[in-house]
Design an enzyme around this catalytic site. Structure first.
Site, PDB file in Angstrom:
ATOM      1  N   ASP A  85       0.790  -1.185  -0.041  1.00  0.00           N
ATOM      2  CA  ASP A  85      -0.221  -0.463   0.132  1.00  0.00           C
ATOM      3  C   ASP A  85       0.714   1.237  -0.347  1.00  0.00           C
ATOM      4  OD1 ASP A  85      -2.928   1.556   0.476  1.00  0.00           O
ATOM      5  OD2 ASP A  85      -1.517   1.755   2.120  1.00  0.00           O
ATOM      6  N   GLU A 100       1.455   0.496  -5.109  1.00  0.00           N
ATOM      7  CA  GLU A 100       0.724   0.744  -5.472  1.00  0.00           C
ATOM      8  C   GLU A 100       0.621   2.571  -5.486  1.00  0.00           C
ATOM      9  OE1 GLU A 100      -3.772   2.985  -3.222  1.00  0.00           O
ATOM     10  OE2 GLU A 100      -1.523   2.111  -2.163  1.00  0.00           O
TER      11      GLU A 100
END
Length: 640
Positions: A357, A386
């Site tokens: 993330d 990400e």
């Protein structure tokens, strides 16, 4: 802490014998593995005034290289070298001020070599789901002991709904029926944060224990069992991790191991709390003071050659939200902890990949070190980061071995936010002769030369942080075009749960509206989209259409290894082809709301002397010696 609670804190098998008052309350990791390429093991020891302890061991092949005493007296870092150690129980002897303790530490045998662990690839299709919103096993998750106050209320979009690991496990056959090959769950680790009114951390991105599955989802053992069963059914499992920040209720926040464990923690000091005032954040209003630094959410300064230090620091060192303390990856002890945590979950649970993330928000050099370590230990594993910027040049610079970057990220796979962005603009437009409609996709894919490896780019049309592709509507023509493109281009495709049964929603009011419960996943649901009988006619048609495409894609080397050729949209029709030896497939999209005639002769370099093709979406034969009539927003995938 009493003896019983100290024992339970070890999670997986370390034991303590005492000759004086207990001081150690926890050790992380709770066990480790013999035969790792990197022989170093960092033990993070928790306990009141434990920093004064000396540590020794007489275990064959193991030695203590160093002991690190941090700013807080309640932590001790023990660095060990296990190069020649074999699996077994290793006694660690702690002594301080006349108090002695012996830890029996489990050094396990690895299930397989690191080289034998295979990650996900472009041969896979990832199915992303949120455990809290997918399915409940029938277990009541409403009153679990030792958790901060929380509610399970399915009527509130931002509170917990009660989905769990057992619920996912009960529906593994569903994923096989659909035709996906890998599952990506949003984080399953403990998020022991209390509800804040109608808000909660159901999403999992506020970790409070890096070694424990959230008990509202299940146990570590249940998570491992789920993965084992998924493997038996040919499904891989990708674990969502977060190194940029943790949850506010993590023990590190109340008792910081060192002054630089977090970025900008000064606002938490007692003398600054009197100055707290309400401020607007991405998660709503919060009480903060002038010492609080929030990220700008602008990721460009991380790669911008002209970036000011002020902008870069704000991006990387600012907090995502006040309830998620920003970890300082430049602290080498913290980064070692995080690197080990990744390896522990790979070895313990057998995960097949990692999704990291908020990748650029963390320290760039430290994250490159993390990936370097994982690639050495697991050369065939895969991690996707990400990287939420909608320009291919930005994303490409984050990929391993990129020539666009002055620093090798070592990150094999990046997320294609450019594809997502352009596609979600194109669906509202008529494809013209220049910029609009599918020209946007053409003009994005033409920059694939920027990527060191386009086949290690993950594409998607929606996810848990975006509006659903259908928004508040049911435009299945646009959805089929998007999915056909996603599943035939040179990418690793990712689907979002429920799209196959027409789940829709937007973030206009709350993120929870794009994270609704899967129909039929919870006891008492009136609709059950897990079965053909429980789906509406429209849902069943969409499910069968997508399932047919997914099963055709499985093991199809034309898609995973074939050369990609795209044609500039002509008269509103966009064609992209894959070729391998004497085989070819054309994805044909009418990007207009009008009927169109497509002349196959324009695509002769792909079609060659073929006179007929099969539309794999319908099974019908298509003549290639005359114009092909395309209905408005039509989708064809022609296999030659």
């Amino acid at each position: 802490m009493n003896f019983k609670s100290a024992i339970s804190a070890f999670l997986l098998g370390s034991t303590i014998t005492m000759s004086a008052a207990t001081k150690i309350s926890r050790i992380e990791p709770a066990d480790w593995f013999a035969g790792m390429k990197n022989p170093q093991l960092q033990l993070m020891v928790y306990g009141k005034d434990i920093c004064a302890a000396e540590v020794s061991t007489d275990y064959p092949g193991a030695r203590i290289d160093s002991i690190v005493r941090l700013d807080s007296p309640n932590y001790l870092l023990v660095y060990m070298n296990l190069k020649d150690a074999q699996p077994g129980r290793m006694n660690l002897k702690f002594s301080a001020k006349g108090s002695k303790q012996t830890i029996s530490y489990n050094l396990k045998k690895r299930a397989m070599r690191g080289e034998d662990r295979q990650g996900f690839s472009n041969a896979d299709v990832l199915y992303m789901l949120m455990p809290d919103r997918f399915a409940n096993s029938g277990t009541d998750r409403s009153n679990i002991k030792d958790m901060h106050p929380y509610s399970i209320n399915r009527k509130e979009p931002s509170l917990r709904h009660g989905g769990d690991i057992g619920g996912i496990r009960q529906h593994l056959d569903y994923f096989n029926q659909l035709g996906v090959t890998a599952l990506w769950f949003t984080p399953v680790l403990e998020n022991n944060s209390p509800d804040n009114g109608k808000q909660s951390t159901y999403h999992g991105y506020a970790t409070t224990d890096y070694y424990r599955v959230d008990p509202r989802f299940g146990t570590n053992e249940e998570y491992s069992q789920l993965i084992e069963e998924a493997h038996k059914k040919g499904l891989k499992v990708v674990m969502d991790m977060i190194f940029n920040h943790c949850g506010f209720e993590h023990p590190w926040v109340k008792d910081m191991p060192s002054k630089d464990w977090f970025n900008n923690p000064e606002w938490l000091l007692p003398e600054n709390q009197a100055n707290n005032k309400k401020a607007k954040t991405i998660d709503g209003a919060a009480m903060v003071n002038d010492k609080y630094v929030q990220t700008s959410y602008k990721l460009t300064p991380v790669l911008d050659p002209y970036a000011s230090q002020a902008d870069l620091s704000e991006t990387v060192d600012g907090w995502f939200v006040p309830t998620m303390p920003d970890l300082n990856q430049r602290n080498t002890h913290l980064m070692t902890y995080l690197i080990q945590n990744s390896k522990w979950w790979i070895e313990t649970a057998g995960i097949d990949g990692i999704r990291m993330d908020t990748y650029p928000y963390a320290d760039r050099r430290a994250m490159a070190k993390w990936m370097e370590e994982l690639n050495k230990e697991y050369p065939n594993f895969n991690t996707v980061g990400e990287t939420w910027v909608t320009e291919p040049a930005y994303t490409a610079a984050w990929q391993k071995d990129s020539k666009l970057s002055d620093m090798n990220s070592n990150l094999k796979t990046v997320m294609d936010f450019a594809f997502f962005d352009r596609l979600n603009q194109a669906k509202h437009e008529e494809t013209d002769t220049w910029w609009n409609g599918f020209n946007r996709i053409y003009n994005s894919l033409c920059y694939d030369y920027l990527y060191n490896d386009p086949s290690h780019v993950m594409a998607f049309i929606e996810n848990h942080d975006t509006d659903r592709f259908l928004a508040d509507g049911q435009d299945t023509l646009a959805l089929k075009q998007a999915l056909a493109l996603l599943l035939t281009i040179n990418r690793i495709p990712q689907l979002y749960y429920g799209t196959e049964v027409l789940m829709n929603g937007t973030k206009q009011v709350t993120d929870g509206n794009v994270r609704r419960d899967f129909p039929g996943g919870f006891p008492g649901d009136s609709d059950n989209a897990f079965t053909a009988e429980g789906r509406t006619k429209e849902q069943q048609q969409m499910f069968l259409w997508l399932s047919r495409l997914l099963h055709w894609r499985q093991g199809n080397k034309l898609i995973t290894e074939g050369k990609q050729t795209q044609f500039i949209p002509k008269d509103g029709v966009y064609v992209i082809a894959r070729t391998l030896e004497d085989k070819a497939v054309l994805t044909i999209l009418n990007g207009t709301s009008h009927r169109k005639k497509m002349n196959p002769a324009h695509y002769a370099e792909i079609i060659k002397d073929a006179t007929e093709a099969t539309n794999i979406l319908t099974g019908r034969k298509i003549c290639l010696t005359k114009d092909i009539t395309l209905q408005p927003r039509a989708t064809m995938i022609l296999e030659l």
